[in-house]
Scaffold this active site. Structure first.
Site, PDB file in Angstrom:
ATOM      1  N   LYS A  51       0.855  -1.206   0.000  1.00 11.83           N
ATOM      2  CA  LYS A  51       0.000   0.000   0.000  1.00 11.83           C
ATOM      3  C   LYS A  51       0.884   1.247   0.000  1.00 11.83           C
ATOM      4  O   LYS A  51       0.673   2.161  -0.788  1.00 11.83           O
ATOM      5  CB  LYS A  51      -0.898   0.015   1.229  1.00 11.83           C
ATOM      6  N   ASN A  52       1.903   1.265   0.850  1.00  9.96           N
ATOM      7  CA  ASN A  52       2.679   2.493   1.048  1.00  9.96           C
ATOM      8  C   ASN A  52       3.699   2.742  -0.044  1.00  9.96           C
ATOM      9  O   ASN A  52       4.376   3.771  -0.035  1.00  9.96           O
ATOM     10  CB  ASN A  52       3.334   2.481   2.428  1.00  9.96           C
TER      11      ASN A  52
ATOM     12  N   CYS B   2      -5.086  12.125  12.273  1.00 10.31           N
ATOM     13  CA  CYS B   2      -5.860  10.882  12.156  1.00 10.31           C
ATOM     14  C   CYS B   2      -5.803  10.193  13.514  1.00 10.31           C
ATOM     15  O   CYS B   2      -5.311  10.746  14.490  1.00 10.31           O
ATOM     16  CB  CYS B   2      -5.274   9.995  11.046  1.00 10.31           C
TER      17      CYS B   2
ATOM     18  N   ARG C 212      -0.157  14.275  12.683  1.00  8.29           N
ATOM     19  CA  ARG C 212       0.339  14.158  11.294  1.00  8.29           C
ATOM     20  C   ARG C 212       0.636  15.531  10.676  1.00  8.29           C
ATOM     21  O   ARG C 212       0.090  15.914   9.645  1.00  8.29           O
ATOM     22  CB  ARG C 212      -0.659  13.382  10.431  1.00  8.29           C
TER      23      ARG C 212
ATOM     24  N   ASP D 272       4.594   0.652  12.008  1.00  9.55           N
ATOM     25  CA  ASP D 272       3.384  -0.008  11.496  1.00  9.55           C
ATOM     26  C   ASP D 272       3.269  -1.457  11.962  1.00  9.55           C
ATOM     27  O   ASP D 272       2.199  -2.045  11.825  1.00  9.55           O
ATOM     28  CB  ASP D 272       3.357   0.045   9.967  1.00  9.55           C
TER      29      ASP D 272
ATOM     30  N   ARG E 282      -8.623  -0.404   4.528  1.00  5.69           N
ATOM     31  CA  ARG E 282      -7.786   0.629   3.893  1.00  5.69           C
ATOM     32  C   ARG E 282      -6.453   0.044   3.452  1.00  5.69           C
ATOM     33  O   ARG E 282      -5.869   0.494   2.477  1.00  5.69           O
ATOM     34  CB  ARG E 282      -7.537   1.779   4.871  1.00  5.69           C
TER      35      ARG E 282
HETATM   36  C1  EPZ Z   1       4.237   6.969   6.253  1.00  5.88           C
HETATM   37  O1  EPZ Z   1       3.479   8.003   6.883  1.00  5.88           O
HETATM   38  C2  EPZ Z   1       3.302   5.774   6.177  1.00  5.88           C
HETATM   39  N1  EPZ Z   1       2.137   6.102   5.354  1.00  5.88           N
HETATM   40  C3  EPZ Z   1       2.848   5.381   7.589  1.00  5.88           C
HETATM   41  O2  EPZ Z   1       2.052   4.194   7.473  1.00  5.88           O
HETATM   42  C4  EPZ Z   1       4.095   5.038   8.412  1.00  5.88           C
HETATM   43  O3  EPZ Z   1       3.684   4.731   9.734  1.00  5.88           O
HETATM   44  C5  EPZ Z   1       5.044   6.248   8.421  1.00  5.88           C
HETATM   45  O4  EPZ Z   1       5.370   6.615   7.060  1.00  5.88           O
HETATM   46  C6  EPZ Z   1       6.332   5.950   9.153  1.00  5.88           C
HETATM   47  O5  EPZ Z   1       6.957   4.867   8.598  1.00  5.88           O
HETATM   48  C7  EPZ Z   1       2.241   6.038   4.010  1.00  5.88           C
HETATM   49  O6  EPZ Z   1       3.290   5.767   3.460  1.00  5.88           O
HETATM   50  C8  EPZ Z   1       0.994   6.350   3.235  1.00  5.88           C
HETATM   51  P1  EPZ Z   1       6.331  10.314   8.422  1.00  5.88           P
HETATM   52  P2  EPZ Z   1       4.068   9.506   6.922  1.00  5.88           P
HETATM   53  O7  EPZ Z   1       6.208  11.583   7.670  1.00  5.88           O
HETATM   54  O8  EPZ Z   1       4.771   9.819   5.675  1.00  5.88           O
HETATM   55  C9  EPZ Z   1       6.386  13.514  11.895  1.00  5.88           C
HETATM   56  C10 EPZ Z   1       0.120   2.880   7.708  1.00  5.88           C
HETATM   57  O9  EPZ Z   1      -0.434   2.343   8.680  1.00  5.88           O
HETATM   58  N2  EPZ Z   1       6.289  14.508  10.826  1.00  5.88           N
HETATM   59  O10 EPZ Z   1       7.576   9.519   8.305  1.00  5.88           O
HETATM   60  O11 EPZ Z   1       2.991  10.431   7.352  1.00  5.88           O
HETATM   61  C11 EPZ Z   1       5.072  12.792  12.121  1.00  5.88           C
HETATM   62  O12 EPZ Z   1       4.239  13.531  12.993  1.00  5.88           O
HETATM   63  C12 EPZ Z   1       0.644   4.300   7.832  1.00  5.88           C
HETATM   64  O13 EPZ Z   1       0.295   2.339   6.588  1.00  5.88           O
HETATM   65  C13 EPZ Z   1       6.421  15.860  11.134  1.00  5.88           C
HETATM   66  O14 EPZ Z   1       6.622  16.237  12.301  1.00  5.88           O
HETATM   67  O15 EPZ Z   1       5.114   9.360   8.108  1.00  5.88           O
HETATM   68  C14 EPZ Z   1       5.490  11.494  12.731  1.00  5.88           C
HETATM   69  O16 EPZ Z   1       5.686  11.679  14.118  1.00  5.88           O
HETATM   70  C15 EPZ Z   1       0.443   4.891   9.213  1.00  5.88           C
HETATM   71  N3  EPZ Z   1       6.310  16.786  10.147  1.00  5.88           N
HETATM   72  C16 EPZ Z   1       6.840  11.214  12.081  1.00  5.88           C
HETATM   73  O17 EPZ Z   1       7.276  12.461  11.520  1.00  5.88           O
HETATM   74  C17 EPZ Z   1       6.096  16.426   8.849  1.00  5.88           C
HETATM   75  O18 EPZ Z   1       6.020  17.323   7.972  1.00  5.88           O
HETATM   76  C18 EPZ Z   1       6.787  10.163  10.985  1.00  5.88           C
HETATM   77  O19 EPZ Z   1       6.010  10.661   9.966  1.00  5.88           O
HETATM   78  C19 EPZ Z   1       5.951  15.056   8.545  1.00  5.88           C
HETATM   79  C20 EPZ Z   1       6.062  14.117   9.553  1.00  5.88           C
END
Ligand code: EPZ
Length: 427
Positions: free
Chosen positions: A22-23, A116, A121, A306, A398
Protein backbone atom coordinates in the site's frame (compact mmCIF):
# COMPACT_ATOMS: atom_id res chain seq x y z
CA UNK A 1 -20.98 -1.36 8.69
CA UNK A 2 -19.16 -4.69 8.71
CA UNK A 3 -17.25 -6.73 11.25
CA UNK A 4 -14.94 -9.73 11.21
CA UNK A 5 -15.81 -12.74 13.39
CA UNK A 6 -12.76 -14.84 14.24
CA UNK A 7 -12.85 -18.37 15.72
CA UNK A 8 -9.65 -18.68 17.77
CA UNK A 9 -7.26 -21.49 18.69
CA UNK A 10 -6.86 -22.77 15.12
CA UNK A 11 -3.28 -23.45 13.97
CA UNK A 12 -2.39 -21.67 10.73
CA UNK A 13 -0.48 -23.55 8.07
CA UNK A 14 0.10 -23.47 4.33
CA UNK A 15 1.46 -20.82 2.03
CA UNK A 16 0.25 -17.46 0.78
CA UNK A 17 1.30 -14.72 -1.63
CA UNK A 18 1.91 -11.38 0.09
CA UNK A 19 -0.02 -8.45 -1.45
CA UNK A 20 1.66 -5.48 -3.09
CA UNK A 21 2.67 -2.62 -0.82
CA UNK A 22 0.00 0.00 0.00
CA UNK A 23 2.68 2.49 1.05
CA UNK A 24 4.55 2.02 -2.20
CA UNK A 25 1.45 2.02 -4.44
CA UNK A 26 0.23 5.42 -3.20
CA UNK A 27 3.32 7.53 -4.00
CA UNK A 28 3.84 5.65 -7.28
CA UNK A 29 0.23 6.29 -8.35
CA UNK A 30 0.84 9.97 -7.56
CA UNK A 31 4.13 9.85 -9.49
CA UNK A 32 2.30 8.86 -12.70
CA UNK A 33 1.09 12.49 -12.78
CA UNK A 34 4.67 13.74 -13.25
CA UNK A 35 5.56 11.98 -16.50
CA UNK A 36 2.64 12.91 -18.79
CA UNK A 37 3.08 9.44 -20.25
CA UNK A 38 1.37 6.09 -19.83
CA UNK A 39 2.35 3.66 -17.09
CA UNK A 40 1.43 0.08 -16.27
CA UNK A 41 1.65 -0.79 -12.57
CA UNK A 42 1.54 -4.45 -11.56
CA UNK A 43 0.99 -5.90 -8.05
CA UNK A 44 -1.08 -2.89 -6.98
CA UNK A 45 -3.27 -4.09 -4.08
CA UNK A 46 -7.05 -3.67 -4.28
CA UNK A 47 -7.65 -1.43 -1.25
CA UNK A 48 -9.83 1.53 -0.27
CA UNK A 49 -6.73 3.72 -0.29
CA UNK A 50 -5.50 2.70 -3.74
CA UNK A 51 -9.05 3.11 -5.11
CA UNK A 52 -9.10 6.62 -3.60
CA UNK A 53 -5.80 7.43 -5.33
CA UNK A 54 -7.19 6.17 -8.66
CA UNK A 55 -10.25 8.41 -8.17
CA UNK A 56 -7.93 11.38 -7.61
CA UNK A 57 -6.01 10.56 -10.79
CA UNK A 58 -9.23 10.46 -12.81
CA UNK A 59 -10.43 13.72 -11.22
CA UNK A 60 -7.15 15.40 -12.27
CA UNK A 61 -7.74 14.30 -15.85
CA UNK A 62 -5.43 11.29 -15.94
CA UNK A 63 -6.90 8.15 -17.39
CA UNK A 64 -6.48 5.52 -14.66
CA UNK A 65 -8.12 2.13 -14.88
CA UNK A 66 -7.67 -0.98 -12.79
CA UNK A 67 -7.61 -4.52 -14.22
CA UNK A 68 -7.21 -6.86 -11.25
CA UNK A 69 -3.87 -6.04 -9.61
CA UNK A 70 -2.72 -4.00 -12.60
CA UNK A 71 -3.42 -0.27 -12.92
CA UNK A 72 -2.97 1.43 -16.27
CA UNK A 73 -2.57 5.22 -16.29
CA UNK A 74 -2.05 7.92 -18.88
CA UNK A 75 -1.42 11.44 -17.55
CA UNK A 76 -1.00 13.09 -20.95
CA UNK A 77 -4.25 15.07 -20.64
CA UNK A 78 -3.88 16.34 -17.10
CA UNK A 79 -6.48 19.10 -16.70
CA UNK A 80 -6.69 20.00 -13.01
CA UNK A 81 -4.23 20.89 -10.28
CA UNK A 82 -6.62 20.82 -7.33
CA UNK A 83 -7.88 18.00 -5.10
CA UNK A 84 -11.35 18.70 -3.64
CA UNK A 85 -12.17 18.18 0.00
CA UNK A 86 -14.37 15.13 -0.59
CA UNK A 87 -11.45 13.30 -2.23
CA UNK A 88 -8.87 14.43 0.36
CA UNK A 89 -11.15 13.22 3.15
CA UNK A 90 -11.10 9.72 1.71
CA UNK A 91 -7.35 9.44 2.28
CA UNK A 92 -5.12 11.85 4.23
CA UNK A 93 -2.00 10.52 2.53
CA UNK A 94 -3.22 12.22 -0.67
CA UNK A 95 -0.77 14.92 0.45
CA UNK A 96 1.79 12.97 -1.60
CA UNK A 97 0.04 14.27 -4.76
CA UNK A 98 1.25 17.78 -3.87
CA UNK A 99 4.79 17.36 -5.20
CA UNK A 100 3.62 15.48 -8.27
CA UNK A 101 1.01 18.09 -9.30
CA UNK A 102 3.53 20.90 -8.72
CA UNK A 103 5.98 19.16 -11.04
CA UNK A 104 3.41 19.27 -13.84
CA UNK A 105 1.47 22.50 -13.20
CA UNK A 106 3.86 24.61 -11.05
CA UNK A 107 0.79 25.11 -8.86
CA UNK A 108 -1.41 22.90 -6.68
CA UNK A 109 -4.34 23.18 -4.29
CA UNK A 110 -5.76 20.70 -1.82
CA UNK A 111 -7.26 20.41 1.66
CA UNK A 112 -4.89 20.20 4.61
CA UNK A 113 -4.76 16.48 5.40
CA UNK A 114 -5.34 17.00 9.12
CA UNK A 115 -4.61 14.44 11.78
CA UNK A 116 -5.86 10.88 12.16
CA UNK A 117 -6.33 8.23 14.83
CA UNK A 118 -2.59 7.76 15.41
CA UNK A 119 -1.45 11.33 15.62
CA UNK A 120 -1.59 14.95 14.49
CA UNK A 121 0.34 14.16 11.29
CA UNK A 122 1.81 17.65 10.72
CA UNK A 123 3.12 18.53 7.23
CA UNK A 124 5.59 21.29 8.17
CA UNK A 125 8.52 19.33 6.71
CA UNK A 126 6.63 18.87 3.42
CA UNK A 127 5.86 22.59 3.12
CA UNK A 128 9.28 23.91 4.17
CA UNK A 129 10.95 21.52 1.71
CA UNK A 130 8.69 22.65 -1.17
CA UNK A 131 9.44 26.27 -0.27
CA UNK A 132 13.16 25.49 -0.61
CA UNK A 133 12.39 24.28 -4.15
CA UNK A 134 10.84 27.65 -5.06
CA UNK A 135 7.20 26.97 -4.14
CA UNK A 136 5.09 29.65 -2.42
CA UNK A 137 2.67 27.99 0.04
CA UNK A 138 -0.27 29.49 1.94
CA UNK A 139 -2.94 27.79 4.03
CA UNK A 140 -6.43 29.22 4.64
CA UNK A 141 -9.86 27.78 5.46
CA UNK A 142 -8.35 24.31 5.67
CA UNK A 143 -6.92 24.46 2.15
CA UNK A 144 -3.30 24.54 1.01
CA UNK A 145 -2.46 26.80 -1.96
CA UNK A 146 0.90 26.34 -3.68
CA UNK A 147 2.46 27.98 -6.72
CA UNK A 148 5.89 28.43 -8.27
CA UNK A 149 5.60 31.29 -10.78
CA UNK A 150 9.29 30.97 -11.73
CA UNK A 151 9.11 27.18 -11.81
CA UNK A 152 10.75 24.77 -9.36
CA UNK A 153 14.53 24.81 -8.90
CA UNK A 154 16.98 22.41 -7.23
CA UNK A 155 18.01 22.93 -3.59
CA UNK A 156 19.92 21.31 -0.75
CA UNK A 157 17.37 20.19 1.86
CA UNK A 158 18.16 18.78 5.31
CA UNK A 159 15.20 17.05 6.98
CA UNK A 160 15.06 17.44 10.78
CA UNK A 161 13.31 14.05 10.82
CA UNK A 162 13.55 11.36 8.09
CA UNK A 163 9.89 11.80 7.18
CA UNK A 164 8.68 9.23 4.61
CA UNK A 165 6.01 11.50 3.14
CA UNK A 166 8.22 14.57 3.05
CA UNK A 167 10.99 12.61 1.32
CA UNK A 168 8.47 11.37 -1.26
CA UNK A 169 7.07 14.88 -1.85
CA UNK A 170 10.57 16.30 -2.31
CA UNK A 171 11.46 13.62 -4.86
CA UNK A 172 8.17 14.16 -6.73
CA UNK A 173 8.67 17.95 -6.83
CA UNK A 174 12.39 17.84 -7.66
CA UNK A 175 12.29 15.20 -10.38
CA UNK A 176 11.38 17.77 -13.09
CA UNK A 177 12.82 20.89 -11.40
CA UNK A 178 15.63 22.97 -12.91
CA UNK A 179 18.93 21.74 -11.46
CA UNK A 180 20.04 19.40 -8.69
CA UNK A 181 18.30 18.65 -5.41
CA UNK A 182 20.09 16.96 -2.51
CA UNK A 183 18.07 15.57 0.41
CA UNK A 184 20.04 15.06 3.63
CA UNK A 185 18.55 12.79 6.33
CA UNK A 186 16.08 11.34 3.82
CA UNK A 187 13.78 8.49 4.85
CA UNK A 188 15.32 5.12 3.97
CA UNK A 189 12.15 3.01 3.82
CA UNK A 190 11.97 0.46 0.94
CA UNK A 191 8.96 2.38 -0.42
CA UNK A 192 11.27 5.34 -1.13
CA UNK A 193 13.56 3.06 -3.18
CA UNK A 194 10.57 1.65 -5.06
CA UNK A 195 9.36 5.18 -5.89
CA UNK A 196 12.84 6.10 -7.16
CA UNK A 197 13.08 2.87 -9.19
CA UNK A 198 9.72 3.67 -10.81
CA UNK A 199 10.65 7.28 -11.62
CA UNK A 200 14.12 6.31 -12.91
CA UNK A 201 12.38 3.78 -15.16
CA UNK A 202 10.30 6.67 -16.54
CA UNK A 203 13.51 8.60 -17.31
CA UNK A 204 14.25 10.42 -14.05
CA UNK A 205 17.72 10.69 -12.51
CA UNK A 206 17.53 9.85 -8.78
CA UNK A 207 20.56 8.48 -6.94
CA UNK A 208 20.99 7.24 -3.36
CA UNK A 209 17.35 6.33 -2.61
CA UNK A 210 17.24 3.91 0.34
CA UNK A 211 20.19 5.72 1.89
CA UNK A 212 20.21 8.86 4.02
CA UNK A 213 21.24 11.17 1.15
CA UNK A 214 19.27 11.29 -2.10
CA UNK A 215 20.37 13.35 -5.14
CA UNK A 216 17.82 14.22 -7.85
CA UNK A 217 18.82 15.78 -11.21
CA UNK A 218 15.77 17.53 -12.70
CA UNK A 219 14.69 16.11 -16.08
CA UNK A 220 12.18 17.25 -18.69
CA UNK A 221 11.61 14.18 -20.85
CA UNK A 222 9.93 11.04 -19.55
CA UNK A 223 8.85 7.77 -21.15
CA UNK A 224 6.09 5.18 -20.90
CA UNK A 225 7.02 2.60 -18.27
CA UNK A 226 5.86 -0.69 -16.74
CA UNK A 227 6.62 -1.39 -13.07
CA UNK A 228 5.89 -4.05 -10.47
CA UNK A 229 5.25 -2.73 -6.98
CA UNK A 230 7.23 -4.29 -4.11
CA UNK A 231 5.53 -6.68 -1.66
CA UNK A 232 3.93 -5.20 1.46
CA UNK A 233 6.42 -5.73 4.31
CA UNK A 234 3.84 -4.71 6.93
CA UNK A 235 1.23 -7.20 5.73
CA UNK A 236 4.02 -9.80 5.68
CA UNK A 237 4.75 -9.06 9.35
CA UNK A 238 1.01 -9.28 10.14
CA UNK A 239 0.92 -12.78 8.62
CA UNK A 240 4.07 -13.77 10.54
CA UNK A 241 2.33 -12.70 13.79
CA UNK A 242 -0.75 -14.73 12.79
CA UNK A 243 1.39 -17.85 12.43
CA UNK A 244 3.34 -17.10 15.62
CA UNK A 245 0.28 -16.73 17.88
CA UNK A 246 -1.32 -19.96 16.60
CA UNK A 247 1.78 -22.18 16.84
CA UNK A 248 1.54 -22.30 13.07
CA UNK A 249 3.80 -23.16 10.16
CA UNK A 250 3.29 -20.95 7.11
CA UNK A 251 5.28 -19.88 4.06
CA UNK A 252 5.05 -16.37 2.60
CA UNK A 253 5.56 -16.25 -1.17
CA UNK A 254 6.69 -13.23 -3.21
CA UNK A 255 8.01 -11.46 -0.13
CA UNK A 256 11.20 -9.38 0.08
CA UNK A 257 13.02 -10.86 3.08
CA UNK A 258 15.53 -7.99 3.03
CA UNK A 259 12.70 -5.56 3.86
CA UNK A 260 11.73 -7.73 6.84
CA UNK A 261 15.19 -7.69 8.45
CA UNK A 262 14.09 -5.14 11.10
CA UNK A 263 11.35 -7.48 12.45
CA UNK A 264 12.67 -11.04 11.94
CA UNK A 265 14.97 -11.09 15.03
CA UNK A 266 11.91 -10.59 17.29
CA UNK A 267 10.20 -13.67 15.88
CA UNK A 268 13.39 -15.70 16.43
CA UNK A 269 13.66 -14.32 19.98
CA UNK A 270 10.08 -15.53 20.56
CA UNK A 271 11.13 -19.05 19.64
CA UNK A 272 10.01 -19.13 15.99
CA UNK A 273 12.23 -20.82 13.42
CA UNK A 274 12.61 -18.97 10.11
CA UNK A 275 13.70 -20.37 6.75
CA UNK A 276 14.41 -17.60 4.23
CA UNK A 277 15.45 -17.47 0.64
CA UNK A 278 15.20 -14.61 -1.89
CA UNK A 279 11.42 -14.23 -2.15
CA UNK A 280 9.95 -16.81 0.21
CA UNK A 281 9.94 -16.96 3.99
CA UNK A 282 8.76 -19.89 6.12
CA UNK A 283 7.96 -19.46 9.84
CA UNK A 284 7.55 -22.39 12.21
CA UNK A 285 6.22 -21.26 15.59
CA UNK A 286 6.63 -23.01 18.97
CA UNK A 287 3.61 -24.16 20.95
CA UNK A 288 4.37 -21.47 23.54
CA UNK A 289 5.96 -18.20 22.49
CA UNK A 290 8.70 -16.51 24.48
CA UNK A 291 8.63 -12.76 25.05
CA UNK A 292 10.05 -10.72 22.12
CA UNK A 293 11.76 -8.52 24.76
CA UNK A 294 12.26 -4.77 24.26
CA UNK A 295 10.96 -3.25 21.00
CA UNK A 296 11.64 0.39 20.05
CA UNK A 297 9.94 1.71 16.89
CA UNK A 298 12.36 3.70 14.73
CA UNK A 299 12.67 4.96 11.14
CA UNK A 300 13.82 2.24 8.71
CA UNK A 301 15.96 0.17 9.09
CA UNK A 302 14.73 0.25 12.69
CA UNK A 303 11.62 -1.62 13.87
CA UNK A 304 8.64 -0.24 11.86
CA UNK A 305 5.96 1.64 13.77
CA UNK A 306 3.38 -0.01 11.50
CA UNK A 307 4.30 -3.41 12.99
CA UNK A 308 4.08 -2.20 16.60
CA UNK A 309 0.47 -3.22 17.18
CA UNK A 310 1.12 -6.63 15.64
CA UNK A 311 4.15 -7.44 17.78
CA UNK A 312 2.17 -6.28 20.81
CA UNK A 313 -0.60 -8.76 19.94
CA UNK A 314 2.08 -11.46 19.84
CA UNK A 315 3.56 -10.33 23.16
CA UNK A 316 0.17 -10.53 24.92
CA UNK A 317 0.16 -14.32 24.63
CA UNK A 318 3.91 -14.96 25.01
CA UNK A 319 5.59 -16.18 28.23
CA UNK A 320 7.24 -13.32 30.12
CA UNK A 321 7.09 -9.54 29.99
CA UNK A 322 7.74 -7.39 26.90
CA UNK A 323 8.34 -3.64 26.67
CA UNK A 324 7.36 -1.57 23.62
CA UNK A 325 8.45 2.04 23.09
CA UNK A 326 6.56 3.89 20.31
CA UNK A 327 8.90 6.62 19.11
CA UNK A 328 7.21 7.68 15.88
CA UNK A 329 3.55 8.56 16.50
CA UNK A 330 2.15 10.18 19.62
CA UNK A 331 -1.09 8.19 19.97
CA UNK A 332 -0.49 4.79 18.49
CA UNK A 333 -1.74 2.69 21.43
CA UNK A 334 -5.50 2.86 20.74
CA UNK A 335 -5.51 -0.91 20.23
CA UNK A 336 -4.43 -1.44 23.88
CA UNK A 337 -7.89 -1.11 25.54
CA UNK A 338 -9.29 -3.49 22.93
CA UNK A 339 -6.56 -6.08 23.61
CA UNK A 340 -7.25 -5.70 27.35
CA UNK A 341 -10.91 -6.59 26.64
CA UNK A 342 -9.53 -9.90 25.35
CA UNK A 343 -7.70 -10.53 28.63
CA UNK A 344 -4.34 -9.00 27.74
CA UNK A 345 -2.27 -7.49 30.57
CA UNK A 346 -0.85 -4.18 29.29
CA UNK A 347 0.04 -0.94 31.05
CA UNK A 348 0.89 2.21 29.10
CA UNK A 349 2.84 5.22 30.39
CA UNK A 350 3.30 7.90 27.68
CA UNK A 351 5.18 6.17 24.84
CA UNK A 352 5.98 2.99 26.81
CA UNK A 353 3.76 -0.11 26.89
CA UNK A 354 4.56 -2.98 29.27
CA UNK A 355 2.98 -6.28 28.19
CA UNK A 356 2.77 -9.19 30.65
CA UNK A 357 2.11 -12.36 28.65
CA UNK A 358 -0.98 -14.37 29.66
CA UNK A 359 -1.59 -18.09 29.16
CA UNK A 360 -4.56 -17.46 26.89
CA UNK A 361 -6.66 -14.58 25.59
CA UNK A 362 -10.44 -14.89 25.54
CA UNK A 363 -13.11 -13.82 23.07
CA UNK A 364 -14.59 -10.32 23.17
CA UNK A 365 -16.43 -7.76 21.03
CA UNK A 366 -13.73 -5.29 19.98
CA UNK A 367 -13.47 -2.22 17.74
CA UNK A 368 -10.78 -1.44 15.18
CA UNK A 369 -9.54 2.12 15.84
CA UNK A 370 -7.03 2.35 12.97
CA UNK A 371 -5.60 0.16 10.22
CA UNK A 372 -2.69 -1.55 11.98
CA UNK A 373 -4.38 -1.66 15.39
CA UNK A 374 -7.42 -3.31 13.80
CA UNK A 375 -5.30 -5.94 12.02
CA UNK A 376 -3.56 -6.64 15.34
CA UNK A 377 -6.91 -7.32 17.02
CA UNK A 378 -7.69 -9.90 14.33
CA UNK A 379 -4.33 -11.62 14.87
CA UNK A 380 -4.83 -11.62 18.65
CA UNK A 381 -8.30 -13.13 18.13
CA UNK A 382 -6.68 -16.04 16.29
CA UNK A 383 -5.08 -17.00 19.62
CA UNK A 384 -8.15 -16.34 21.79
CA UNK A 385 -10.54 -18.98 23.09
CA UNK A 386 -13.94 -18.65 21.45
CA UNK A 387 -15.32 -16.27 18.84
CA UNK A 388 -14.10 -12.67 18.78
CA UNK A 389 -15.67 -9.83 16.78
CA UNK A 390 -13.68 -6.94 15.41
CA UNK A 391 -15.98 -4.07 14.39
CA UNK A 392 -15.28 -0.96 12.26
CA UNK A 393 -13.27 -3.00 9.80
CA UNK A 394 -13.33 -0.17 7.23
CA UNK A 395 -10.05 0.83 8.92
CA UNK A 396 -8.57 -2.59 8.10
CA UNK A 397 -9.87 -2.52 4.51
CA UNK A 398 -7.79 0.63 3.89
CA UNK A 399 -4.59 -1.42 3.91
CA UNK A 400 -5.35 -5.16 3.99
CA UNK A 401 -6.65 -6.84 0.84
CA UNK A 402 -9.44 -8.98 2.36
CA UNK A 403 -7.63 -10.08 5.54
CA UNK A 404 -10.33 -12.70 6.16
CA UNK A 405 -9.50 -14.45 2.86
CA UNK A 406 -5.77 -14.49 3.64
CA UNK A 407 -6.34 -16.07 7.07
CA UNK A 408 -8.98 -18.50 5.80
CA UNK A 409 -6.57 -19.66 3.10
CA UNK A 410 -4.16 -20.52 5.93
CA UNK A 411 -6.74 -22.54 7.85
CA UNK A 412 -8.23 -19.80 10.02
CA UNK A 413 -11.97 -19.37 10.53
CA UNK A 414 -12.55 -15.66 9.86
CA UNK A 415 -15.85 -14.37 8.46
CA UNK A 416 -16.93 -10.92 7.27
CA UNK A 417 -20.44 -10.16 8.54
CA UNK A 418 -22.91 -7.27 8.56
CA UNK A 419 -22.64 -5.33 11.81
CA UNK A 420 -26.18 -4.49 12.86
CA UNK A 421 -25.26 -3.41 16.41
CA UNK A 422 -25.26 0.34 17.13
CA UNK A 423 -21.74 1.74 17.06
CA UNK A 424 -20.50 3.08 20.43
CA UNK A 425 -21.41 6.76 20.64
CA UNK A 426 -24.27 6.40 18.12
CA UNK A 427 -27.45 7.94 19.47
C1 EPZ B 1 4.24 6.97 6.25
O1 EPZ B 1 3.48 8.00 6.88
C2 EPZ B 1 3.30 5.77 6.18
N1 EPZ B 1 2.14 6.10 5.35
C3 EPZ B 1 2.85 5.38 7.59
O2 EPZ B 1 2.05 4.19 7.47
C4 EPZ B 1 4.09 5.04 8.41
O3 EPZ B 1 3.68 4.73 9.73
C5 EPZ B 1 5.04 6.25 8.42
O4 EPZ B 1 5.37 6.61 7.06
C6 EPZ B 1 6.33 5.95 9.15
O5 EPZ B 1 6.96 4.87 8.60
C7 EPZ B 1 2.24 6.04 4.01
O6 EPZ B 1 3.29 5.77 3.46
C8 EPZ B 1 0.99 6.35 3.23
P1 EPZ B 1 6.33 10.31 8.42
P2 EPZ B 1 4.07 9.51 6.92
O7 EPZ B 1 6.21 11.58 7.67
O8 EPZ B 1 4.77 9.82 5.67
C9 EPZ B 1 6.39 13.51 11.90
C10 EPZ B 1 0.12 2.88 7.71
O9 EPZ B 1 -0.43 2.34 8.68
N2 EPZ B 1 6.29 14.51 10.83
O10 EPZ B 1 7.58 9.52 8.30
O11 EPZ B 1 2.99 10.43 7.35
C11 EPZ B 1 5.07 12.79 12.12
O12 EPZ B 1 4.24 13.53 12.99
C12 EPZ B 1 0.64 4.30 7.83
O13 EPZ B 1 0.30 2.34 6.59
C13 EPZ B 1 6.42 15.86 11.13
O14 EPZ B 1 6.62 16.24 12.30
O15 EPZ B 1 5.11 9.36 8.11
C14 EPZ B 1 5.49 11.49 12.73
O16 EPZ B 1 5.69 11.68 14.12
C15 EPZ B 1 0.44 4.89 9.21
N3 EPZ B 1 6.31 16.79 10.15
C16 EPZ B 1 6.84 11.21 12.08
O17 EPZ B 1 7.28 12.46 11.52
C17 EPZ B 1 6.10 16.43 8.85
O18 EPZ B 1 6.02 17.32 7.97
C18 EPZ B 1 6.79 10.16 10.98
O19 EPZ B 1 6.01 10.66 9.97
C19 EPZ B 1 5.95 15.06 8.54
C20 EPZ B 1 6.06 14.12 9.55
Amino acid sequence: MEKLVIEGMRRLEGDIKVQGSKNSSLPILAATVVTGKSCILHNCPVLCDTSAAIRILNYLGCKAVRAGHTVITDSGDLKRYDIPDFLMREMRSSIVFLGAILSRFKKAEMSSPGGCEIGLRPIDLHLSSLQALGVRTTESDGRIYCDAPDGLHGAKITLSFPSVGATENIILAAVAAKGTTTVINAAREPEISDLADFLNGCGADIKGAGGGTVVIEGKQDFFDYEHTIIPDRIIASTLLVSAAVTGGDITLNSVNTEHLMPVLPYFEKSGCVLFTNKDTLRIKAPRRLLSPGLIRTMPYPGFPTDSQAGIMAMATCAGGTSVIIENIFESRYKHVPELIRMGAKITVQNTVAVVEGVSALHSAVTQATDLRGGAALVTAALAAEGKTSVRNIRHIDRGCERLEDMLTQLGGKVKREKDTQKQSGED
